[in-house]
Design a protein around this motif. Structure first.
Motif, mmCIF file in Angstrom:
data_model
loop_
_atom_site.group_PDB
_atom_site.id
_atom_site.type_symbol
_atom_site.label_atom_id
_atom_site.label_comp_id
_atom_site.label_asym_id
_atom_site.label_seq_id
_atom_site.Cartn_x
_atom_site.Cartn_y
_atom_site.Cartn_z
ATOM 1 N N LYS A 162 -3.030 34.790 -46.723
ATOM 2 C CA LYS A 162 -2.124 35.935 -46.675
ATOM 3 C C LYS A 162 -1.554 36.104 -45.272
ATOM 4 O O LYS A 162 -0.366 36.353 -45.095
ATOM 5 C CB LYS A 162 -2.858 37.201 -47.100
ATOM 6 C CG LYS A 162 -1.981 38.415 -47.197
ATOM 7 C CD LYS A 162 -2.740 39.606 -47.714
ATOM 8 C CE LYS A 162 -1.842 40.814 -47.799
ATOM 9 N NZ LYS A 162 -2.556 41.994 -48.287
ATOM 10 N N GLU A 216 2.409 35.840 -44.101
ATOM 11 C CA GLU A 216 3.071 36.924 -43.376
ATOM 12 C C GLU A 216 3.705 36.405 -42.083
ATOM 13 O O GLU A 216 4.798 36.815 -41.717
ATOM 14 C CB GLU A 216 2.095 38.046 -43.060
ATOM 15 C CG GLU A 216 1.697 38.860 -44.273
ATOM 16 C CD GLU A 216 0.605 39.860 -44.004
ATOM 17 O OE1 GLU A 216 0.077 39.894 -42.853
ATOM 18 O OE2 GLU A 216 0.255 40.626 -44.918
ATOM 19 N N GLN A 236 6.863 34.585 -42.925
ATOM 20 C CA GLN A 236 7.968 35.468 -43.276
ATOM 21 C C GLN A 236 8.617 36.082 -42.041
ATOM 22 O O GLN A 236 9.799 36.353 -42.041
ATOM 23 C CB GLN A 236 7.481 36.600 -44.186
ATOM 24 C CG GLN A 236 7.233 36.158 -45.592
ATOM 25 C CD GLN A 236 6.790 37.300 -46.477
ATOM 26 O OE1 GLN A 236 6.513 38.393 -46.016
ATOM 27 N NE2 GLN A 236 6.688 37.025 -47.769
ATOM 28 N N LYS A 237 7.844 36.275 -40.976
ATOM 29 C CA LYS A 237 8.383 36.853 -39.762
ATOM 30 C C LYS A 237 9.338 35.903 -39.050
ATOM 31 O O LYS A 237 10.230 36.319 -38.352
ATOM 32 C CB LYS A 237 7.268 37.275 -38.809
ATOM 33 C CG LYS A 237 6.511 38.494 -39.285
ATOM 34 C CD LYS A 237 5.419 38.880 -38.316
ATOM 35 C CE LYS A 237 4.637 40.086 -38.827
ATOM 36 N NZ LYS A 237 3.539 40.427 -37.922
ATOM 37 N N ALA A 282 5.403 37.417 -52.348
ATOM 38 C CA ALA A 282 4.506 38.263 -51.564
ATOM 39 C C ALA A 282 3.593 39.071 -52.488
ATOM 40 O O ALA A 282 2.407 39.255 -52.201
ATOM 41 C CB ALA A 282 5.309 39.187 -50.670
#
Length: 79
Positions: free
Chosen positions: A70, A74, A77-78, A36
């Motif tokens: 990006k 994200e 990752q959720k 990240a």
């Protein structure tokens, strides 16, 4: 005697399993935070890739593509 040896072996196996699980999750969390903070593709890499495909990249287009990457990371990752 056999009870003590069996108990020692059981404790050793349980300790090994718990250590492996904790190490796996710690390494996974560490790798996620590293990726990240340091994405694998930088603007320079993106610029050279676009130039090799015959496109002349503008700064606006580079910023849009980096923001899009990006956002996708994200969202991943959720999940």
């Amino acid at each position: 005697m056999t009870l003590n040896i069996g108990l020692v072996i059981l404790i050793a196996v349980l300790t090994l399993i718990i250590g492996l699980a904790a190490g796996f999750f710690l390494a996974r969390n560490s790798m996620k935070s590293y990726l990240a903070k340091n994405p694998p593709i930088s603007e320079e890499m993106m610029k050279s890739m676009m130039m090799s495909m015959g496109q002349k990249p503008s700064q606006k287009k580079l910023n849009q593509m980096m923001a899009q990457m990006k956002q996708q990371s994200e969202q991943a990752q959720k999940k």
